[in-house]
Design a protein around this motif. Structure first.
Motif, short mmCIF file in Angstrom:
data_model
loop_
_atom_site.label_atom_id
_atom_site.label_comp_id
_atom_site.label_asym_id
_atom_site.label_seq_id
_atom_site.Cartn_x
_atom_site.Cartn_y
_atom_site.Cartn_z
N ALA A 24 0.86 -1.12 -0.07
CA ALA A 24 -0.02 0.08 -0.19
C ALA A 24 0.90 1.45 -0.12
N SER A 25 2.00 1.21 0.58
CA SER A 25 2.85 2.34 0.65
C SER A 25 3.40 2.74 -0.81
N PHE A 26 3.92 1.67 -1.33
CA PHE A 26 4.67 1.93 -2.52
C PHE A 26 4.06 1.84 -3.86
N ALA A 27 2.48 1.18 -3.82
CA ALA A 27 2.12 1.02 -5.05
C ALA A 27 1.62 2.28 -5.64
N PRO A 28 1.26 3.28 -4.88
CA PRO A 28 0.82 4.66 -5.60
C PRO A 28 2.09 5.27 -6.58
N LEU A 29 3.20 4.81 -6.13
CA LEU A 29 4.49 5.21 -7.11
C LEU A 29 4.45 4.79 -8.48
N TRP A 30 3.61 3.76 -8.66
CA TRP A 30 3.70 3.13 -10.07
C TRP A 30 3.85 3.93 -11.19
N PRO A 31 3.28 5.11 -11.45
CA PRO A 31 3.49 5.95 -12.51
C PRO A 31 4.95 6.66 -12.87
N VAL A 32 5.71 6.56 -11.27
CA VAL A 32 6.91 7.22 -11.55
C VAL A 32 8.21 6.44 -11.31
N TYR A 33 7.81 4.97 -11.17
CA TYR A 33 8.93 4.01 -11.31
C TYR A 33 9.63 4.28 -12.79
N LEU B 120 12.67 6.82 10.40
CA LEU B 120 12.06 6.61 11.76
C LEU B 120 11.94 5.24 12.07
N GLY B 121 11.40 4.39 11.20
CA GLY B 121 11.34 2.92 11.43
C GLY B 121 12.72 2.24 11.88
N LEU B 122 13.98 2.49 11.35
CA LEU B 122 15.06 1.84 11.72
C LEU B 122 15.48 2.60 12.88
N GLY B 123 14.83 3.98 13.24
CA GLY B 123 15.44 4.69 14.60
C GLY B 123 14.43 3.74 15.62
N PHE B 124 13.21 3.49 15.39
CA PHE B 124 12.45 2.86 16.41
C PHE B 124 13.08 1.40 16.77
N VAL B 125 13.82 0.73 15.61
CA VAL B 125 14.29 -0.59 16.04
C VAL B 125 15.51 -0.27 16.95
N GLY B 126 16.58 0.73 16.79
CA GLY B 126 17.50 1.10 17.65
C GLY B 126 17.03 1.22 18.84
N LEU B 127 15.87 2.03 18.82
CA LEU B 127 15.43 2.39 20.16
C LEU B 127 15.15 1.32 20.99
N PHE B 128 14.23 0.18 20.47
CA PHE B 128 13.91 -1.12 21.29
C PHE B 128 15.23 -1.69 21.83
N TYR B 129 16.26 -1.79 20.98
CA TYR B 129 17.52 -2.41 21.28
C TYR B 129 18.00 -1.67 22.58
N PHE B 130 18.09 -0.39 22.55
CA PHE B 130 18.59 0.29 23.70
C PHE B 130 17.74 0.01 24.82
N LEU B 131 16.39 0.00 24.85
CA LEU B 131 15.49 -0.29 25.93
C LEU B 131 15.94 -1.77 26.46
N ILE B 132 16.05 -2.59 25.56
CA ILE B 132 16.33 -3.88 25.94
C ILE B 132 17.46 -4.11 26.70
N TYR B 133 18.70 -3.54 26.27
CA TYR B 133 20.07 -3.25 26.74
C TYR B 133 19.90 -2.53 28.23
N PHE C 197 11.53 8.72 4.95
CA PHE C 197 11.73 9.17 6.21
C PHE C 197 11.04 8.38 7.01
N LEU C 198 9.69 7.70 6.70
CA LEU C 198 9.25 6.75 7.66
C LEU C 198 9.81 5.40 7.84
N TYR C 199 10.28 4.93 6.67
CA TYR C 199 10.91 3.61 6.68
C TYR C 199 12.18 3.72 7.18
N PHE C 200 13.06 4.49 6.34
CA PHE C 200 14.64 4.10 6.70
C PHE C 200 14.95 5.03 7.97
#
Length: 402
Positions: free
Chosen positions: A156-165, A195-208, A190-193
């Motif tokens: 759903a995120s990347f299908a709308p970009l069909w005309p500009v691939y 914010l998303g990866l930033g949340f992954v890093g945050l989760f592992y910091f909280l685990i540590y 921004f959301l995926y690479f």
């Protein structure tokens, strides 16, 4: 005979440049290796999950989902990139170029979402394993819903970009147009690479942090051998590597209920006068055994919990390494595209950074084999079974030739 229109269309799918004439052969070799290693490794991961009962856990379903996302790239998309590098030209046409771009970002988005789910599940096990929300998310239905959602959300995120691939000559592959898709593409990246990866890093910091606090608390509080014996009498619930037990809710609640049950039982015995000499003798004998024998101490739930904690740390360390490798593979490419908005950097630099992203799809099975004993053994068993017909054919052919 080509007319001007055909030549213009042909040039739009070309990435030929004097600076990459020699480098393209390295790209072909690297892409071929990624295709072979990634396809075999991720297929082994899926087969290991299917054939090994010890690996069929709710948490490892997330690992399999990550393997499917990598298989999509290694098996279908990577050979196409190799062909483009070999000819320095896209030979699939405009429609396949758009499909390639959609599948490329679908694979990457599902990988990022799955990494988020893995980190989140590890954190829930540490911090909120008893909450109803954690039990719902980490249940079989909850995990299945999360996996389906990862693919639906990515599509759903990347299908709308069909005309500009379009074909991107800088990296000799298809991607979305750098300007025509804005600001939607900027928001997605921004959301995926970031914010998303930033949340992954945050989760592992909280685990540590949680694990560090628990380790310090454990050094201050050492349960007595008598309490260890009472813990041994309870806790029959089983726990898989998702950290959610099938029986008792948590170790702490088990200890409380065990102590209460023992107190209640002793109270009833004292009140009803049913404590016999034989029971007292057995109780004294068990007390003596628990104090004298180190074997009993090793079999207590405290020792079992220590083993589960060590296994949890090893699995979490493996998942964190997978996350770091993903960031390491994509960071140079993302930073280059942010810094070089006007495409002034040499084309070969763009290709090198893009080639680093290829490694992400084949490196995970190698990490599983190196950092997880169960996956390592499952891989060996599968490869041994696959090689058995070859060994049989070799022995038969050797005897025939003699």
């Amino acid at each position: 005979m080509w007319n001007d229109t055909d030549l213009l269309r042909n040039d739009s799918f070309s990435c030929a440049s004097p600076s990459v004439e020699g480098y393209r052969y390295f790209g072909v070799l690297l892409g071929s290796a990624v295709t072979i290693v990634g396809t075999i490794g991720n297929i082994l991961t899926v087969l290991a999950f299917v054939t090994d009962a010890n690996l069929r856990t709710r948490f490892n379903v997330l690992i399999v989902n990550l393997a499917f996302a990598d298989l999509l790239y290694c098996t279908i998309l990577q050979p196409v990139s190799v062909d483009s590098y070999l000819h320095l030209h896209w030979r699939g046409g405009a429609t396949w170029c758009r499909m390639f771009g959609l599948l490329l970002f679908l694979s990457n988005s599902v990988s990022i979402i799955t990494l988020c789910l893995i980190a989140m599940s590890r954190y829930l096990v540490v911090a909120h394993r008893t909450s109803s929300c954690a039990r719902l998310l980490l249940s079989q239905r909850g995990v299945a819903a999360l996996l389906i959602s990862s693919w639906v959300l990515g599509l759903a995120s990347f299908a709308p970009l069909w005309p500009v691939y379009v074909f991107a000559p800088q990296v000799c592959t298809c991607s979305f147009h750098r300007t025509k898709g804005r600001p939607y593409t900027t928001v997605l990246l921004f959301l995926y690479f970031f914010l998303g990866l930033g949340f992954v890093g945050l989760f592992y910091f909280l685990i540590y942090r949680k694990v560090s606090v628990a380790a310090k608390a454990f050094l201050k509080y050492r349960p007595s051998r008598r309490s260890s014996k009472r813990k041994q009498a309870e806790a029959e619930g089983t726990t898989d590597d998702s950290g959610i037990s099938a029986g008792a809710s948590t170790t702490q609640s088990c200890e409380i209920s065990s102590d209460g049950a023992v107190a209640e039982q002793h109270g009833k015995q004292a009140q009803e006068g049913q404590t016999t000499t034989q029971n007292a003798t057995q109780h004294a004998s068990s007390e003596t055994t628990s104090k004298a024998s180190p074997v009993v101490i090793q079999n207590t739930p405290a020792a079992a919990n220590s083993g589960e904690d060590n296994e949890f740390k090893r699995v979490t360390r493996m998942c964190f390494t997978v996350f770091l490798c993903f960031v390491g593979c994509f960071a140079p490419f993302l930073l280059l595209n942010v810094a070089d908005k006007k495409n002034r950097a040499p084309q070969v630099i763009h290709m090198i950074c893009a080639n680093l992203t290829w490694l992400n799809s084949c490196i995970n099975p190698l990490l599983y084999a190196a950092m997880n004993r169960q996956f390592n053994q499952a891989y060996k068993d599968l490869l041994s079974k696959a090689a058995h017909p070859l060994r049989w054919f070799g022995r038969t052919h050797w005897f025939t030739s003699r």
